[in-house]
Design an enzyme around this catalytic site. Structure first.
Site, mmCIF file in Angstrom:
data_model
loop_
_atom_site.group_PDB
_atom_site.id
_atom_site.type_symbol
_atom_site.label_atom_id
_atom_site.label_comp_id
_atom_site.label_asym_id
_atom_site.label_seq_id
_atom_site.Cartn_x
_atom_site.Cartn_y
_atom_site.Cartn_z
ATOM 1 N N LEU A 58 0.822 -1.211 0.000
ATOM 2 C CA LEU A 58 0.000 0.000 0.000
ATOM 3 C C LEU A 58 0.856 1.260 0.000
ATOM 4 C CD1 LEU A 58 -2.662 -1.068 2.680
ATOM 5 C CD2 LEU A 58 -2.758 -1.342 0.190
ATOM 6 N N GLY A 59 2.058 1.164 0.514
ATOM 7 C CA GLY A 59 2.939 2.328 0.560
ATOM 8 C C GLY A 59 4.304 1.958 1.089
ATOM 9 N N GLU A 60 5.218 2.928 1.030
ATOM 10 C CA GLU A 60 6.604 2.714 1.458
ATOM 11 C C GLU A 60 7.004 3.868 2.357
ATOM 12 O OE1 GLU A 60 9.973 0.110 1.007
ATOM 13 O OE2 GLU A 60 8.249 0.079 -0.331
ATOM 14 N N GLY A 61 7.558 3.545 3.537
ATOM 15 C CA GLY A 61 7.945 4.585 4.480
ATOM 16 C C GLY A 61 9.412 4.518 4.833
ATOM 17 N N TYR A 63 10.994 3.189 7.500
ATOM 18 C CA TYR A 63 11.535 1.967 8.072
ATOM 19 C C TYR A 63 11.038 0.702 7.388
ATOM 20 C CZ TYR A 63 12.653 5.229 11.826
ATOM 21 O OH TYR A 63 13.117 6.295 12.544
ATOM 22 N N GLY A 64 10.238 0.822 6.363
ATOM 23 C CA GLY A 64 9.724 -0.354 5.697
ATOM 24 C C GLY A 64 8.482 -0.031 4.897
ATOM 25 N N VAL A 66 4.170 -0.744 3.933
ATOM 26 C CA VAL A 66 2.858 -1.036 4.489
ATOM 27 C C VAL A 66 2.138 -1.931 3.486
ATOM 28 C CG1 VAL A 66 0.668 -0.110 5.299
ATOM 29 C CG2 VAL A 66 2.780 1.177 5.682
ATOM 30 N N LYS A 86 2.104 -2.628 8.880
ATOM 31 C CA LYS A 86 3.324 -1.838 8.719
ATOM 32 C C LYS A 86 4.510 -2.734 9.076
ATOM 33 C CE LYS A 86 5.148 2.705 10.129
ATOM 34 N NZ LYS A 86 4.840 3.892 10.975
ATOM 35 N N ASP A 203 2.250 16.007 13.082
ATOM 36 C CA ASP A 203 2.511 15.922 11.639
ATOM 37 C C ASP A 203 1.196 15.848 10.861
ATOM 38 O OD1 ASP A 203 4.080 15.952 9.383
ATOM 39 O OD2 ASP A 203 4.484 13.804 9.394
#
Length: 438
Positions: A58-61, A63-64, A66, A86, A203
């Site tokens: 679903l996404g990339e952050g 630390y890793g 999702v 996550k 945030d």
């Protein structure tokens, strides 16, 4: 049709983006494609973590990544529930200053708040063998407020736009005011719940506000959140965190201490401005220039805003924290009255329609794999190390404020954006819901 990931076509990637699941290239898929192009046979199998099956990225952050997950715990009344998982690399956490403490703080903060407008945390799974931690969250299955703004901006570029269901105005700057009013009120409800539990998010921005197909806004990403003393009248903090363009004047001017809750309220005001105008009130070619512009407080009020809206924006974006509207004052502001407005679920229904077709996709894949006798192809340690290094080398990613893109697939990702609007328009072309798009 060009492949952009193992088992994912360019057309499918565009579809996911249109439906609100931001297409971020899966690094492991990219490595597998490289192998496949070299002639090696690749088999992608569903992985299982604890009682969950892992699905699409679903996404990339920082630390890793999702991933979508599916609860497969036998006997559980929520069997088959879709979740967001996550995945955090402990190896990377150890390389980041205070990384493990930050993770513990994030979990503590989000567990304290139980509210319909705050994403819910279910559990954490620690797998020492894989050196990873898995955080299981409620799945907000549509898209973010930022995605909604981007869709509107791209529609406007084609001479079309979302139509306000109350005024029938075809919007060209930001999203319809009716949408913004409903979403902003939900945001303030969620923030009120956070602050009442002694949690400052720090945030708040459109990309951290996720929507469900039921039209419910969820505040997500508590990675830099802070717990406050609920029994202390002061909520001052000395720690800077968050996205620069959403910081208030007191932070931009270098104050040593500032109210954490008033920072959240300011950021909510900037978020409202972005929804209405389509762009932030302050910009700059560098952080220093941006902060100078924020300190000057020179910005244009929305041209299509009425007296009430402009009064609200000036109130939540007041340069003095002491004079800035409180959450209670904001929710009681006349512009935030949502009693007679349409249901947000109905407004988002054309966008959510195609997403509904995917609800059983992961379950179907799981059942198909259960009947397949072949085992899964595990990732190698080399793969894991390479991917973590890519994340570590991205300086922006370590602050959690920038999504990582692999350079050799960035071009494909940009090309995907060109097809999103044409697909979106064709999906709505036969709809009789003409209050949505014109």
């Amino acid at each position: 049709m060009m492949a952009v990931g193992a088992g994912l076509t360019l057309d499918e990637a565009s579809k996911d983006t249109m439906l609100g699941i931001p297409y971020v290239p899966d690094l492991r898929q990219t490595l597998n494609v490289c192998r496949a192009q070299g002639g090696e046979k690749v088999k992608k199998a569903l992985k299982k973590v604890g009682d969950y099956v892992l699905g699409d990225v679903l996404g990339e952050g920082a630390y890793g990544q999702v991933r979508e997950g599916l609860l497969m715990r036998e006997g559980d009344e929520k069997f088959g529930q879709r979740v967001a998982i996550k995945i955090i690399s402990r190896r990377l956490l150890r390389k980041v200053r205070n990384g493990q403490e930050n993770l513990k703080r994030e979990i503590r903060c989000i567990k304290k708040v139980k509210h319909k407008n705050v994403i819910q945390f279910y559990e954490s799974i620690d797998e020492e063998e894989r050196d990873k931690v898995y955080l299981v969250f409620e799945l907000a299955n549509l898209f973010s407020v930022q995605d909604l703004c981007d869709i509107q901006k791209q529609l406007s570029a084609t001479g079309q736009g979302l139509k306000d269901p109350i005024t029938n105005e075809v919007c060209t700057d930001g999203i319809p005011l009716t949408y913004a009013k409903i979403l902003f009120s939900q945001l303030m409800d969620g923030l009120q719940a956070c602050h009442s539990k002694g949690v400052a998010h720090r945030d708040i921005k459109p990309s951290n506000l996720q929507l469900t197909s039921d039209g419910v806004l969820k505040i997500i990403d508590f990675g830099v959140a802070e717990t406050l003393d609920q029994f202390d009248d002061l909520d001052d903090t000395t720690k800077f965190a968050g996205t620069p363009s959403f910081q208030p004047p007191e932070v931009a001017q270098g104050a040593r201490t500032f109210s954490a809750t008033k920072v959240d309220i300011w950021a909510a005001g900037v978020t409202l401005y972005v929804m209405v105008v389509g762009s932030p009130p302050f910009t700059g070619d560098s952080v220093d220039e941006l902060y100078k512009n924020i300190s000057k407080m020179e910005y244009k009020l929305p041209e299509r805003g009425d007296e009430q809206l402009n009064d609200l924006i000036q109130g939540v974006m007041h340069p003095s924290p002491e004079s800035r509207l409180s959450i209670n004052d904001t929710l009681q502001h006349p512009w935030c009255e949502t009693k007679d407005l349409p249901d947000m679920r109905e407004l988002l229904e054309p966008l959510a329609h195609e997403e509904g077709k995917k609800k059983q996709s992961l379950l179907r894949r799981y059942m198909e794999e259960m009947s397949d006798e072949e085992g899964e192809t595990d990732e190698t340690d080399e793969d894991t190390n390479n991917i973590d290094e890519f994340r570590l080398l991205n300086a922006e990613a370590l602050s959690g404020k920038k999504t990582l893109q692999m350079p050799w697939v960035q071009k494909n990702h940009q090309e995907n954006q060109k097809s999103i609007i044409s697909r979106f328009q064709s999906n709505l072309a036969g709809s009789d819901n003409n209050c949505i798009i014109s």
